[in-house]
Motif scaffolding. Structure first.
Motif, mmCIF file in Angstrom:
data_model
loop_
_atom_site.group_PDB
_atom_site.id
_atom_site.type_symbol
_atom_site.label_atom_id
_atom_site.label_comp_id
_atom_site.label_asym_id
_atom_site.label_seq_id
_atom_site.Cartn_x
_atom_site.Cartn_y
_atom_site.Cartn_z
ATOM 1 N N PRO A 184 14.651 -3.670 -13.396
ATOM 2 C CA PRO A 184 13.885 -2.516 -14.177
ATOM 3 C C PRO A 184 12.651 -1.951 -13.516
ATOM 4 O O PRO A 184 12.090 -2.816 -12.684
ATOM 5 N N ARG A 185 12.610 -0.660 -13.481
ATOM 6 C CA ARG A 185 11.821 0.082 -12.637
ATOM 7 C C ARG A 185 10.227 -0.748 -12.415
ATOM 8 O O ARG A 185 9.574 -0.977 -11.356
ATOM 9 N N ASN A 186 9.676 -1.025 -13.514
ATOM 10 C CA ASN A 186 8.110 -1.480 -13.973
ATOM 11 C C ASN A 186 8.292 -2.972 -13.088
ATOM 12 O O ASN A 186 7.299 -3.228 -12.241
ATOM 13 N N ILE A 187 9.226 -3.751 -12.851
ATOM 14 C CA ILE A 187 9.260 -4.956 -12.417
ATOM 15 C C ILE A 187 9.456 -4.682 -10.754
ATOM 16 O O ILE A 187 8.888 -5.311 -9.929
ATOM 17 N N LEU A 188 10.479 -3.708 -10.353
ATOM 18 C CA LEU A 188 10.625 -3.418 -9.062
ATOM 19 C C LEU A 188 9.498 -2.907 -8.434
ATOM 20 O O LEU A 188 9.052 -3.305 -7.276
ATOM 21 N N TYR A 189 8.715 -1.934 -9.129
ATOM 22 C CA TYR A 189 7.477 -1.417 -8.509
ATOM 23 C C TYR A 189 6.324 -2.348 -8.449
ATOM 24 O O TYR A 189 5.500 -2.529 -7.590
ATOM 25 N N GLU A 190 6.220 -3.179 -9.348
ATOM 26 C CA GLU A 190 5.268 -4.490 -9.332
ATOM 27 C C GLU A 190 5.344 -5.246 -8.291
ATOM 28 O O GLU A 190 4.480 -5.677 -7.382
ATOM 29 N N LYS A 191 6.740 -5.624 -7.521
ATOM 30 C CA LYS A 191 7.144 -6.439 -6.668
ATOM 31 C C LYS A 191 6.704 -5.741 -5.263
ATOM 32 O O LYS A 191 6.121 -6.358 -4.287
ATOM 33 N N ILE A 192 7.130 -4.322 -5.364
ATOM 34 C CA ILE A 192 6.682 -3.713 -4.204
ATOM 35 C C ILE A 192 5.265 -3.463 -3.972
ATOM 36 O O ILE A 192 4.679 -3.761 -2.809
ATOM 37 N N ASN A 193 4.348 -3.609 -4.948
ATOM 38 C CA ASN A 193 3.097 -3.140 -4.959
ATOM 39 C C ASN A 193 2.371 -4.527 -4.394
ATOM 40 O O ASN A 193 1.643 -4.788 -3.456
ATOM 41 N N THR A 194 3.035 -5.885 -4.992
ATOM 42 C CA THR A 194 2.668 -7.220 -4.517
ATOM 43 C C THR A 194 2.810 -7.402 -2.987
ATOM 44 O O THR A 194 1.961 -8.142 -2.256
ATOM 45 N N ARG A 195 4.283 -6.955 -2.570
ATOM 46 C CA ARG A 195 4.585 -7.018 -1.255
ATOM 47 C C ARG A 195 3.704 -6.360 -0.186
ATOM 48 O O ARG A 195 3.476 -7.029 0.907
ATOM 49 N N THR A 196 3.332 -5.297 -0.652
ATOM 50 C CA THR A 196 2.405 -4.310 0.098
ATOM 51 C C THR A 196 1.108 -5.165 0.649
ATOM 52 O O THR A 196 0.382 -5.263 1.821
ATOM 53 N N LEU A 197 0.565 -5.662 -0.595
ATOM 54 C CA LEU A 197 -0.720 -6.483 -0.330
ATOM 55 C C LEU A 197 -0.551 -7.569 0.518
ATOM 56 O O LEU A 197 -1.335 -7.819 1.210
ATOM 57 N N HIS B 107 -1.506 -10.431 5.653
ATOM 58 C CA HIS B 107 -0.820 -11.233 6.534
ATOM 59 C C HIS B 107 -0.664 -10.499 7.930
ATOM 60 O O HIS B 107 0.292 -10.929 8.644
ATOM 61 N N GLY B 108 -1.429 -9.504 8.233
ATOM 62 C CA GLY B 108 -1.185 -8.957 9.697
ATOM 63 C C GLY B 108 -0.571 -7.695 9.967
ATOM 64 O O GLY B 108 -0.540 -7.521 11.031
ATOM 65 N N LEU B 109 -0.431 -7.157 8.848
ATOM 66 C CA LEU B 109 0.156 -5.606 9.275
ATOM 67 C C LEU B 109 -0.978 -4.871 10.242
ATOM 68 O O LEU B 109 -0.375 -4.094 11.083
ATOM 69 N N LEU B 110 -2.209 -4.850 9.743
ATOM 70 C CA LEU B 110 -2.929 -4.015 10.406
ATOM 71 C C LEU B 110 -3.223 -4.549 12.002
ATOM 72 O O LEU B 110 -3.281 -3.658 12.733
ATOM 73 N N ALA B 111 -3.057 -6.013 12.358
ATOM 74 C CA ALA B 111 -3.307 -6.474 13.713
ATOM 75 C C ALA B 111 -1.905 -6.410 14.324
ATOM 76 O O ALA B 111 -1.945 -5.872 15.461
#
Length: 201
Positions: free
Chosen positions: A87-100, A105-109
């Motif tokens: 479901p879109r709301n679950i998918l988007y929640e997972k995407i938002n959490t994964r981004t954080l 954990h080192g994307l900027l570095a």
């Protein structure tokens, strides 16, 4: 394997640098010399496709068109396709959490290190979701919270395009509503029925 993947990435980055310094016409001329068949397939001189064909040849010594043709001939499968459609709301929640998690954990570095190593920010491999927004933050064009928000938003858009692409390209896909026990059982039953049908013919 992992080593081959690293070598392929290295080769493509080198060719992307050549693209910036020489232009796509020069790269296309190289492709015409080493792999005329692939060159004919890409009359628009699409940089991504040209880079893929040249990098394959440089690593393997085999024209990409030859490899592609052999793989096409070898395909004789009767496949059963599955894909997860949350479901879109679950998918988007997972995407938002994964981004954080990525940011923490080192994307900027990682992006800073790539730029410090001399990789041009205009390389195709760096013009992707996550990298490009982080570079905007590094350059001072957006705040940290804006960078994270843009990565989340652009990833959601990308996921939506992916789902649309799969539905258009593979209408035979069996879509699963998540990956819980019930959906896995459903998938196994479909596989059993598919195999039984093949055996009976």
């Amino acid at each position: 394997d992992e080593l081959e993947s690293k070598e392929l990435m290295k080769a493509r980055q080198q060719i992307e640098a050549e693209l910036l310094s020489k232009g796509k016409d020069e790269l296309y001329r190289e492709l015409e010399q080493i792999d005329p068949a692939s060159a004919k397939m890409y009359p628009d001189k699409n940089p991504r496709r040209v880079i893929r064909a040249i990098s394959y040849f440089r690593l393997s010594g085999v024209p990409f068109s030859v490899s592609h043709a052999s793989k096409q001939k070898a395909k004789n499968y009767n496949c059963l396709y599955f894909a997860i459609d949350l479901p879109r709301n679950i998918l988007y929640e997972k995407i938002n959490t994964r981004t954080l998690i990525m940011w923490e954990h080192g994307l900027l570095a990682e992006v800073k290190k790539l730029l410090d190593m001399g990789f041009d920010k205009n390389l195709n491999s760096l013009n992707t979701v996550g990298y490009k927004e982080t570079m905007e933050y590094i350059e001072g064009n957006i705040s940290e919270s804006e960078a994270i928000s843009k990565i989340q938003q652009n990833t959601r858009r990308y996921a939506k395009r992916q789902l649309t692409w799969f539905r258009n390209q593979y209408p035979q896909i069996n879509w699963l509503n998540g990956c819980g026990f019930a959906e896995i059982s459903k998938m196994l039953e479909m596989i059993k029925a598919h195999i039984a049908n093949k055996v009976s013919k």
